[in-house]
Enzyme design. Structure first.
Site, mmCIF file in Angstrom:
data_model
loop_
_atom_site.group_PDB
_atom_site.id
_atom_site.type_symbol
_atom_site.label_atom_id
_atom_site.label_comp_id
_atom_site.label_asym_id
_atom_site.label_seq_id
_atom_site.Cartn_x
_atom_site.Cartn_y
_atom_site.Cartn_z
ATOM 1 C CE LYS A 124 -1.715 0.689 4.014
ATOM 2 N NZ LYS A 124 -1.412 1.815 4.826
ATOM 3 C CB THR A 125 3.508 2.368 2.215
ATOM 4 O OG1 THR A 125 3.026 1.953 3.316
ATOM 5 C CG2 THR A 125 4.337 3.826 2.409
ATOM 6 C CG ASP B 262 -1.559 5.907 4.247
ATOM 7 O OD1 ASP B 262 -1.946 5.014 3.833
ATOM 8 O OD2 ASP B 262 -0.657 5.802 5.467
ATOM 9 C CD GLU B 263 -3.646 2.889 7.396
ATOM 10 O OE1 GLU B 263 -4.640 1.994 7.104
ATOM 11 O OE2 GLU B 263 -2.724 2.174 7.896
ATOM 12 C CD GLN C 266 -4.926 -4.028 7.182
ATOM 13 O OE1 GLN C 266 -4.249 -3.613 7.768
ATOM 14 N NE2 GLN C 266 -4.643 -4.060 5.759
ATOM 15 N NE ARG D 42 -1.084 -6.579 10.591
ATOM 16 C CZ ARG D 42 -0.928 -5.909 9.643
ATOM 17 N NH1 ARG D 42 -0.134 -5.106 9.488
ATOM 18 N NH2 ARG D 42 -2.073 -5.973 8.689
#
Length: 802
Positions: free
Chosen positions: A80-81, A268-269, A299, A645
């Site tokens: 994503k980043t 973002d997010e 998420q 994770r």
DNA sequence: TTGTTACTATTTTTT
DNA sequence: ATAGTAACAA
């Protein structure tokens, strides 16, 4: 089992036929992928777009779609980043915009920092020009400082922290003659916060809701609070957003400036945005419409603090002509882990649907294990960690993710006795610690004497005999004269209003502040800070303090001064403090990480332990009670975040008995445990496999499933059950014999220590105590706090040795 | 004004 | 159990 490219997860959503096609598309993705990848692999002639070669097809499509609204659904671990940062690089390198014409918002400073750093790697020094890369709040402050007068503030307005906010609300509640017990300021702060999250100003709060507080006077109180904020020239965190939203709504000319300025916007997010942030963003996006939001509906775990999953689910409606990209190749986890996580999250109904896949291979299955109670759980996990360590795994690559912070205690206790290095992530932030807040309050008043709330905070800290009676007199005077408390104090010392003693201390305090203020320009700011810490008596206060944490508090103060060196002036530092409430420094050494599931978002580890999967704890009862199905789904997303994770190993476990508050409760396995797809799970069954030497009692406290647990093996006497029935027990087994079988570990290092029985020692966590018994490198210590603990010698120091 | 005792709430947490 | 807070007594 399974092909090289492991396909998992069904897009489960009742709606959208689009999801159906997602499944099919995913099915053929395997073959298509490699061909199209090869096809696209050729460098695009004309531009210097080497950075695009690093991306897969999906990522690349999301990066190259520069025009119009774009939603990128990027699952866990899909890069994503990378998409975000490459997109920024792409915008810049194609000359579509200058660095200062790009708005890039994140939620946390950490994310902002990371983004800046990674963009820097791609495009070099030009990041420095990206003045509009930051958190929502930081960007709003920047905007507000420029146009403060349009929202009834002055440009130098101060930003209230939570403490200040509560103090102010307490005053208001008292002023309204309301019972502070029945109407706690904390609760009201939460209420105001939730209103602000939803973009509601006092006149917009639904009548029913406002009436729910303070006998129906909630709205008045909210309104009074806002008025008071303006009088103090202050804004709370919610205001930063709400007021800049109001600024845009009420001043089209100002809005136009920013709409024109921000040619490209990135968020973002996105699944974490609240209503106020959404409205803010939509206003700005009405300019260029080039807005790209990246997020993952699976998420979304911050609904309880105002995040609206709906924002991401509704994106296509909110931004007409929006294109949606899915990025579904997971680069993090091995097959079974990803499959287990996907199978779990498939139980949620309201989702956009994604089918993640990985090329990493099946790997290990997700372990599921049960234990007798939370201590057995901690013991077993610690044991596994020791095994992993022995097998050469780094502790830094191991994490324990818990639902609630109280669960951490069992692990900390265990790690301390074993001497297993660990670190707790999250917890009270550096700037939230009392000693830091006190210190910064002194700095603030030195710079800005008109900050009433800060003055109130430290008037009697350290104790100097200026109690609330005196403070009230000063406050009354300030109110009557309409001046800040500090100036009222300066006036009142000229009168006989206060007792002679108080009068003298107050005069002293004021004079000291004046002296510091005179030094601002003459003394380097770090030296001034040290001077203030000394002369205020704060340092002396903690030196005097005998509690075990006093030492670390002093350390924190030193750290604060060290931290200041990075800033040019005291004022520059203070501006930073109000917004950046984190200053992580301790990342040293090889340690196991212990944190909540929430804190784990965005991190990854080779091995992840997920304890406490029990009904009532996870999913948390309160989430179910307060938010019903939505709450359950958010909890499930939290479980999904936890599992994803893990890169190589995930271990889920639950206890059959757990102490909740003081009493023992029998627990049943979380429904999430049974929702894990069987094929990807490895259940550790029954006591049969145990027999691990003399400590069979613990080694075998693994049962296939709670519920059927025939827990009565040789080492489980009836006291647990007894405890459950008669919750009287004062000395529950755990307290009096915390570490009966400490022998399990640390057997390798039995070198004698420099300690002897009867010596006084200090332990970082438990404070001072006297050694009762020495056993190899382990010491039995009677702590002054009243508890006896067995501790590894390297964790204590002789008392009195600073 | 300070120190003591009683009472209560106790998921998650950023800015 | 426990910590943090608020009313109360010295």
């Amino acid at each position: 089992m399974g092909p090289m490219l492991y396909l998992v997860g069904m897009a489960t959503s009742r709606k959208h036929s689009a999801n159906k096609s997602t499944i099919e598309a995913a099915g053929t993705a395997v073959a298509k992928r490699s061909i199209s990848e090869r096809a696209l692999g050729q460098p695009d002639p004309g531009h210097d777009t080497g950075y695009l070669d690093e991306l897969n097809v999906e990522q690349r499509a999301a990066v190259e779609a520069l025009d119009g609204p774009v939603l990128v659904l990027a699952g866990a671990g899909t890069g994503k980043t990378r998409v975000l940062t490459t997109r920024i690089a792409h915008i810049l390198s194609t000359g579509r915009a200058r660095p200062y014409e790009i708005l890039a918002v994140t939620f946390t400073n950490k994310a902002a920092r990371e983004m800046k750093q990674r963009v820097g790697q791609l495009i070099g020094g030009a990041v420095e020009g990206m003045t509009w890369l930051g958190t929502f709040h930081a960007i709003c402050v920047k905007v507000l400082r420029r146009h403060a007068e349009l929202v009834d503030l002055k440009s130098g307005f101060t930003i209230l922290d939570t403490d200040d906010q509560i103090r102010l609300l307490k005053q208001l509640i008292a002023a309204e003659n309301l019972d502070p017990k029945r109407w706690p300021a904390r609760q009201f702060a939460g209420l105001i916060d939730s209103w602000k999250n939803r973009g509601l100003r006092p006149d917009q709060v639904p009548a029913g809701e406002a009436a729910s507080f303070a006998n129906g006077r909630g709205k008045e109180l909210y309104s009074a609070y806002q008025t008071r904020l303006k009088e103090l020239n202050a804004a709370d965190f919610g205001d930063l957003l709400l007021e800049s939203l109001r600024l845009f709504q009420q001043n089209p000319d100002v809005l136009a400036i920013y709409q024109k300025r921000f040619r490209y916007m990135l968020v973002d997010e996105y699944q974490d945005t609240n209503v106020a942030q959404y409205l803010w963003l939509r206003l700005l996006a009405q300019g260029s419409a080039n807005v790209a939001c990246v997020g993952d509906d699976d998420q979304s775990i911050y609904g309880w603090r105002g995040a609206e999953v709906d924002n991401i689910l509704r994106f296509e409606k909110d931004f007409p002509g929006a294109r949606v990209f899915r990025v579904e190749q997971n680069y993090r986890s091995s097959g079974h882990i990803l499959a287990a996580a996907s199978g779990l999250i498939a139980h949620n109904r309201g989702r956009l649907g994604k089918s993640l896949f990985t090329a990493i291979g099946d790997g290990e299955r997700v372990g599921v294990e049960s234990h007798w109670d939370d201590e057995a759980e901690a013991r077993a996990i610690a044991e596994r960690i020791e095994e992993l360590r022995a097998a050469g795994h780094a502790l830094n690559e191991i994490a324990i993710l818990v639902r609630a912070s109280f669960q951490m205690r069992a692990f900390e206790d265990r790690f301390v006795t074993l001497g297993l290095p660990y670190r707790v992530i999250g917890g009270p932030r550096f700037y939230e610690r009392a000693e830091i807040r006190d210190a910064t309050a002194y700095f603030e008043i030195t710079l800005n004497p008109a900050n009433d709330l800060k003055f109130e905070r430290i008037a009697n800290t350290p104790k100097r005999g200026l109690g609330q009676a005196s403070l009230q007199k000063i406050q009354r005077h300030a109110k009557a004269r309409g001046i800040p408390i500090y100036f009222a104090a300066r006036e009142i010392i000229e009168t006989d209003e206060l007792g002679p003693r108080q009068r003298r201390t107050l005069a002293d305090l004021i004079a000291t502040f004046e002296r510091w203020r005179a030094l601002i320009d003459d003394l380097p700011h770090t030296e001034l800070a040290e001077l203030i810490l000394d002369e205020s008596g704060l340092t002396a206060m903690w030196q005097r303090d005998k509690s075990p944490q006093a030492h670390s508090r002093l350390e924190n103060l030193k750290e604060l001064v060290r931290f200041m060196e990075a800033f040019e002036s005291l004022a520059g530092f203070m501006e930073h403090v109000s917004l950046v409430m984190s200053a992580e420094s301790e990342s040293d050494g090889d340690r196991v990480s212990l944190m909540t599931l929430h804190a784990a978002k965005g991190l990854e580890f080779d091995t992840v332990f997920l304890p406490g999967w029990e009904e009532g704890l996870f999913p948390h009862q309160r989430a179910l009670d307060e938010s019903g199905l939505a709450g359950l789904e958010e909890e499930r997303r939290l479980a999904y975040v936890g599992l994803t994770r893990a890169r190589r190993r995930a271990q889920v476990c639950f206890a059959q008995n757990r102490r909740v508050h003081a009493l023992w409760q029998s627990a049943i396995a979380s429904r999430f445990v049974d929702e894990l797809p069987e094929d990807h799970v490895e259940v550790v069954e029954g006591p049969g496999g145990g027999g691990g030497g003399n400590f069979g009692g613990y080694a075998t406290s693994r049962f296939a499933n709670a519920g059927h647990g025939f827990g009565g093996s040789h080492h489980t006497p009836g006291w647990q059950r007894a405890q459950r029935h008669q919750k009287s027990a004062k000395t529950g087994g755990p307290r009096s014999s915390p570490t009966i079988e400490g022998e399990l570990v640390a057997a390798g290092d039995v070198s004698s220590t420099r300690f002897g029985a009867g010596e006084r020692v200090v332990h970082q966590k438990f404070g001072e105590g006297t050694i009762v018994e020495v056993d190899g490198n382990k010491l039995l210590i009677a702590f002054d706090g009243g508890s006896n603990k067995r501790v590894v010698a390297s964790f204590v120091q002789p008392a009195g040795s600073a």
